[in-house]
Write a protein that holds these residues in place. Structure first.
Motif, PDB file in Angstrom:
ATOM      1  N   PRO A   4       6.725   5.653  -9.121  1.00  0.00           N
ATOM      2  CA  PRO A   4       7.300   4.711  -9.998  1.00  0.00           C
ATOM      3  C   PRO A   4       7.254   3.229  -9.112  1.00  0.00           C
ATOM      4  CG  PRO A   4       8.961   6.512 -10.064  1.00  0.00           C
ATOM      5  CD  PRO A   4       7.821   7.109  -9.309  1.00  0.00           C
ATOM      6  N   ILE A   5       6.823   2.228  -9.645  1.00  0.00           N
ATOM      7  CA  ILE A   5       7.124   1.154  -8.931  1.00  0.00           C
ATOM      8  C   ILE A   5       8.243   0.222  -9.793  1.00  0.00           C
ATOM      9  CG2 ILE A   5       5.678  -1.210  -8.535  1.00  0.00           C
ATOM     10  CD1 ILE A   5       3.106   0.307  -9.132  1.00  0.00           C
ATOM     11  N   ARG A   6       9.198  -0.181  -8.907  1.00  0.00           N
ATOM     12  CA  ARG A   6      10.186  -0.906  -9.383  1.00  0.00           C
ATOM     13  C   ARG A   6      10.307  -2.256  -9.007  1.00  0.00           C
ATOM     14  NH1 ARG A   6      11.546   3.495 -12.095  1.00  0.00           N
ATOM     15  NH2 ARG A   6      12.344   5.091 -10.849  1.00  0.00           N
ATOM     16  N   GLY A   7      11.046  -3.245  -9.725  1.00  0.00           N
ATOM     17  CA  GLY A   7      11.091  -4.741  -9.620  1.00  0.00           C
ATOM     18  C   GLY A   7      10.091  -5.608  -9.976  1.00  0.00           C
ATOM     19  N   LEU A   8       8.967  -4.967 -10.910  1.00  0.00           N
ATOM     20  CA  LEU A   8       8.141  -5.886 -11.001  1.00  0.00           C
ATOM     21  C   LEU A   8       8.657  -6.990 -12.105  1.00  0.00           C
ATOM     22  CD1 LEU A   8       5.086  -3.728 -11.475  1.00  0.00           C
ATOM     23  CD2 LEU A   8       5.296  -5.401  -9.890  1.00  0.00           C
ATOM     24  N   GLU A   9       9.735  -6.434 -12.876  1.00  0.00           N
ATOM     25  CA  GLU A   9      10.173  -7.532 -13.781  1.00  0.00           C
ATOM     26  C   GLU A   9      11.099  -8.776 -13.106  1.00  0.00           C
ATOM     27  OE1 GLU A   9      11.009  -4.423 -13.344  1.00  0.00           O
ATOM     28  OE2 GLU A   9      13.052  -4.661 -12.470  1.00  0.00           O
ATOM     29  N   ARG A  10      11.152  -8.412 -12.011  1.00  0.00           N
ATOM     30  CA  ARG A  10      12.141  -9.411 -11.392  1.00  0.00           C
ATOM     31  C   ARG A  10      11.127 -10.634 -10.579  1.00  0.00           C
ATOM     32  NH1 ARG A  10      15.455  -5.103  -9.805  1.00  0.00           N
ATOM     33  NH2 ARG A  10      14.282  -4.998  -7.778  1.00  0.00           N
ATOM     34  N   ILE A  11       9.913 -10.542 -10.749  1.00  0.00           N
ATOM     35  CA  ILE A  11       9.123 -11.431  -9.954  1.00  0.00           C
ATOM     36  C   ILE A  11       9.039 -12.857 -10.820  1.00  0.00           C
ATOM     37  CG2 ILE A  11       6.690 -11.955  -9.770  1.00  0.00           C
ATOM     38  CD1 ILE A  11       8.264  -9.602  -8.054  1.00  0.00           C
ATOM     39  N   ALA A  61       0.749  -1.148   0.013  1.00  0.00           N
ATOM     40  CA  ALA A  61      -0.043  -0.202  -0.083  1.00  0.00           C
ATOM     41  C   ALA A  61       0.825   1.218   0.024  1.00  0.00           C
ATOM     42  CB  ALA A  61      -0.906  -0.155   1.196  1.00  0.00           C
ATOM     43  N   SER A  62       0.228   2.349  -0.247  1.00  0.00           N
ATOM     44  CA  SER A  62       1.013   3.677  -0.481  1.00  0.00           C
ATOM     45  C   SER A  62       1.029   4.004   1.029  1.00  0.00           C
ATOM     46  CB  SER A  62       0.098   4.537  -1.010  1.00  0.00           C
ATOM     47  OG  SER A  62      -0.153   4.216  -2.435  1.00  0.00           O
ATOM     48  N   ALA A  63       2.005   4.752   1.362  1.00  0.00           N
ATOM     49  CA  ALA A  63       2.254   5.734   2.481  1.00  0.00           C
ATOM     50  C   ALA A  63       1.063   6.381   2.768  1.00  0.00           C
ATOM     51  CB  ALA A  63       3.785   6.641   2.417  1.00  0.00           C
ATOM     52  N   GLY A  64       0.606   6.441   3.812  1.00  0.00           N
ATOM     53  CA  GLY A  64      -0.175   7.195   4.551  1.00  0.00           C
ATOM     54  C   GLY A  64      -1.606   6.550   4.280  1.00  0.00           C
ATOM     55  N   TYR A  65      -1.893   5.560   3.521  1.00  0.00           N
ATOM     56  CA  TYR A  65      -3.102   4.602   3.518  1.00  0.00           C
ATOM     57  C   TYR A  65      -3.202   4.167   4.958  1.00  0.00           C
ATOM     58  CZ  TYR A  65      -6.229   1.015   2.345  1.00  0.00           C
ATOM     59  OH  TYR A  65      -7.397   0.250   2.203  1.00  0.00           O
ATOM     60  N   PRO A  66      -4.562   4.020   5.305  1.00  0.00           N
ATOM     61  CA  PRO A  66      -5.608   4.495   4.838  1.00  0.00           C
ATOM     62  C   PRO A  66      -6.254   5.823   4.736  1.00  0.00           C
ATOM     63  CG  PRO A  66      -6.251   3.553   7.001  1.00  0.00           C
ATOM     64  CD  PRO A  66      -4.738   3.377   6.922  1.00  0.00           C
ATOM     65  N   GLY A  67      -5.380   6.783   5.165  1.00  0.00           N
ATOM     66  CA  GLY A  67      -5.660   8.238   5.301  1.00  0.00           C
ATOM     67  C   GLY A  67      -5.245   8.773   3.761  1.00  0.00           C
ATOM     68  N   PHE A 111       4.968   1.298 -14.600  1.00  0.00           N
ATOM     69  CA  PHE A 111       3.857   1.351 -13.761  1.00  0.00           C
ATOM     70  C   PHE A 111       4.035   2.280 -12.723  1.00  0.00           C
ATOM     71  CE2 PHE A 111       3.743  -3.225 -15.399  1.00  0.00           C
ATOM     72  CZ  PHE A 111       2.334  -3.276 -15.762  1.00  0.00           C
ATOM     73  N   VAL A 112       3.155   3.101 -12.351  1.00  0.00           N
ATOM     74  CA  VAL A 112       3.033   3.972 -11.276  1.00  0.00           C
ATOM     75  C   VAL A 112       2.087   3.670 -10.324  1.00  0.00           C
ATOM     76  CG1 VAL A 112       4.352   5.902 -12.490  1.00  0.00           C
ATOM     77  CG2 VAL A 112       1.923   5.801 -12.310  1.00  0.00           C
ATOM     78  N   THR A 113       2.129   4.356  -8.930  1.00  0.00           N
ATOM     79  CA  THR A 113       1.140   3.945  -8.143  1.00  0.00           C
ATOM     80  C   THR A 113      -0.097   4.904  -8.555  1.00  0.00           C
ATOM     81  OG1 THR A 113       1.834   5.803  -6.504  1.00  0.00           O
ATOM     82  CG2 THR A 113       2.926   3.590  -6.286  1.00  0.00           C
ATOM     83  N   ALA A 114      -1.678   4.200  -8.008  1.00  0.00           N
ATOM     84  CA  ALA A 114      -2.542   5.074  -8.318  1.00  0.00           C
ATOM     85  C   ALA A 114      -3.643   4.693  -7.417  1.00  0.00           C
ATOM     86  CB  ALA A 114      -3.126   4.907  -9.746  1.00  0.00           C
ATOM     87  N   GLY A 115      -3.312   4.342  -6.280  1.00  0.00           N
ATOM     88  CA  GLY A 115      -4.365   3.918  -5.323  1.00  0.00           C
ATOM     89  C   GLY A 115      -3.875   4.050  -3.800  1.00  0.00           C
ATOM     90  N   HIS A 154       9.427  -2.389  -5.187  1.00  0.00           N
ATOM     91  CA  HIS A 154       9.603  -1.108  -4.450  1.00  0.00           C
ATOM     92  C   HIS A 154       8.739   0.154  -4.957  1.00  0.00           C
ATOM     93  CE1 HIS A 154      11.303   1.607  -1.183  1.00  0.00           C
ATOM     94  NE2 HIS A 154      11.345   2.303  -2.317  1.00  0.00           N
ATOM     95  N   PHE A 155       8.213   0.898  -4.200  1.00  0.00           N
ATOM     96  CA  PHE A 155       7.906   2.094  -4.679  1.00  0.00           C
ATOM     97  C   PHE A 155       8.087   2.992  -3.151  1.00  0.00           C
ATOM     98  CE2 PHE A 155       3.726   1.667  -2.847  1.00  0.00           C
ATOM     99  CZ  PHE A 155       3.385   0.439  -3.094  1.00  0.00           C
ATOM    100  N   GLU A 156       8.199   4.263  -3.520  1.00  0.00           N
ATOM    101  CA  GLU A 156       8.673   5.068  -2.331  1.00  0.00           C
ATOM    102  C   GLU A 156       7.223   5.170  -1.167  1.00  0.00           C
ATOM    103  OE1 GLU A 156       9.507   9.229  -3.649  1.00  0.00           O
ATOM    104  OE2 GLU A 156       8.884   9.898  -1.751  1.00  0.00           O
ATOM    105  N   GLY A 157       7.852   5.255  -0.040  1.00  0.00           N
ATOM    106  CA  GLY A 157       7.013   5.026   1.321  1.00  0.00           C
ATOM    107  C   GLY A 157       6.168   3.618   1.363  1.00  0.00           C
TER     108      GLY A 157
END
Ligand code: AMP
Ligand code: GLY
Length: 422
Positions: free
Chosen positions: A350-357, A337-343, A375-379, A407-410
């Motif tokens: 940017p989301i990194r590392g999806l190609e390493r799955i 989840a994003s930093a701050g969620y559920p607030g 891919f970037v975060t959107a929720g 990984h993505f920030e936060g």
């Protein structure tokens, strides 16, 4: 058998899991998802329509010769999307507007359970602050205050003191903190026990339960912090013994379908009672009129039978004729989840590392978008990282290894998903 053009409504991890499953099935023709998300666009064509835009969904489905619509979220169900599609001759899997009231109005669901003797917490319904408060004063705490209508997961307030209860009643009824959803409230007894999600395919008369799952609603490890939409899930659940599942079928699933039929609201679609397994047996916390999120992400990877075959059987009212088969493997999903969620939270990271799955890990996207092919975060919930294994331990190790590579920030996630299965 003829192919079906299918439209899925929604754009989260649940809809990604549904699209992923359908994309592997022989009867699936063209596959669309509205609005979908960046991850879903890998398996279905995403259509820019809002889930509550009933009239445009109907006309788009007509123009594009859609044979089957599968509705993910509750809002379009309570707005009557299934009825509107039926009016133009398009089959849609999900309850009608009047049957979706089972999720859309907690007062309706509670009164129905009381009338038909389905086990649930003791309660009363109020529109007036004074009577609500005097009822609360007459019972022992903790107190559970629930908004009657849909409140996007924010409609349940658990209060430890009578002062907090008074404040909760005032916020919801008087200050309208949840808008019209809180015009009416339910005050109910607090139930102790472990929670369990049982989703069932229903055709109006028959309910076929899916494999059991357990969600983790709170944001932090050890079930601490505020409630979220769900931070992870796993299946099977050791608590859900065959005897308990049989009791749930007998005391909850069968009677509720009969009750809905008797009330002139036959229930077709997925019915998902959220249960508390108390010392007195299973009791219903609420009914959901749809697939759960993130439960679907651990249930569908275990489903061997084609989902579309089950759905068509439900629509034709012949679920009794179908054999639903499940894999023995265990499955777990960890929500990132994003930093701050559920607030409040930031989007567009940017989301990194999806190609390493590794190929045996499924990454269902809950809230992602594309920016320049990336891919970037959107929720709030961003990814549901899912793995199967011979047992929960193996599935868990696989899923967390993958999570550590993304990984993505936060980014925040719980490290203890499936802790009750250890
Ligand atoms: P609901 O949306 O009604 O399922 O409630 C959301 C969450 O609040 C549930 O998953 C439970 O964790 C909690 N909850 C709701 N009702 C009760 C209750 N009567 N007793 C204890 N916990 C409850
Ligand atoms: N997993 C909670 C829900 O779908 O409502």
């Amino acid at each position: 058998m003829e192919e079906l053009n299918i439209l899925i409504i929604g754009g989260g991890g649940r809809e990604h899991a549904i699209a992923w499953k359908l994309s592997q099935e022989k009867r699936t023709g063209r596959l669309y998802c509205a609005p979908g998300n960046a991850g879903i666009s890998r398996v279905a064509q995403c259509i820019q329509l809002k889930v509550d835009d009933v009239s445009n969904i109907v006309s788009w489905a007509l123009q594009n010769k859609i044979d089957l619509v599968i509705v993910g979220p509750e809002l379009p169900l309570t707005l009557g999307l299934v009825d509107a599609l039926a009016d133009v001759g398009i089959r849609a899997f999900g309850p009608s507007k009047k049957a979706a009231e089972i999720e859309g109005s907690k007062a309706f669901a509670k009164n129905l359970m009381q009338k038909y003797g389905i086990p649930t917490a003791k309660y009363a319904v109020f529109t007036d602050r004074e009577s609500a408060l005097s009822f609360a004063r007459g019972m022992k705490g903790p107190w559970v205050v629930k908004a009657d209508g849909l409140a996007a997961g924010k409609g349940v307030l658990i209060c430890k003191t009578i002062e907090d209860t008074k404040q909760a009643i005032e916020e919801v009824l008087t200050d309208k903190s949840l808008g019209d959803a809180g015009k009416k409230i339910v005050i109910e007894e607090f139930l102790e026990g472990e929670e369990l999600s049982i989703l069932a395919f229903c055709d109006g008369k028959t309910a076929i339960p899916m494999v059991p799952a357990q969600d983790h609603k709170q944001i932090f490890d050890g079930d601490q912090g505020p409630n979220t939409g769900g931070m992870g899930a796993y299946s099977p659940v050791p608590l859900a013994t065959p005897a308990l599942l049989q009791e749930i079928e007998q005391s909850i699933l069968r009677p509720i379908l009969q009750a809905m039929e008797q009330e002139g609201k036959p229930y077709c679609g997925v019915l998902y009672p959220g249960l508390m397994i108390t010392a007195e047996g299973p009791k219903v916390l609420e009914f959901n009129a749809r697939f759960g999120d993130p439960e679907t992400q651990v249930i569908l990877p275990r489903l061997q039978t084609d989902l579309v075959e089950i759905i068509m059987a439900a629509l034709d009212k012949r679920l009794t004729e179908i054999q639903v088969k499940w894999q023995d493997q265990s499955c777990i999903t960890v929500v990132m989840a994003s930093a701050g969620y559920p607030g409040a939270y930031q989007k567009g990271l940017p989301i990194r590392g999806l190609e390493r799955i590794p190929p045996d890990v499924l990454v269902f996207h809950s809230g992602t978008a594309f920016r320049e092919e990336e891919f970037v975060t959107a929720g709030g919930r961003v990814l549901s990282v899912t793995a199967l294994g011979k047992d929960i331990k193996e599935a868990k190790a696989k899923a967390y290894r993958a999570v550590e590579n993304i990984h993505f920030e936060g980014c925040q996630y719980r490290r203890d998903i499936a802790h009750r299965a250890n």
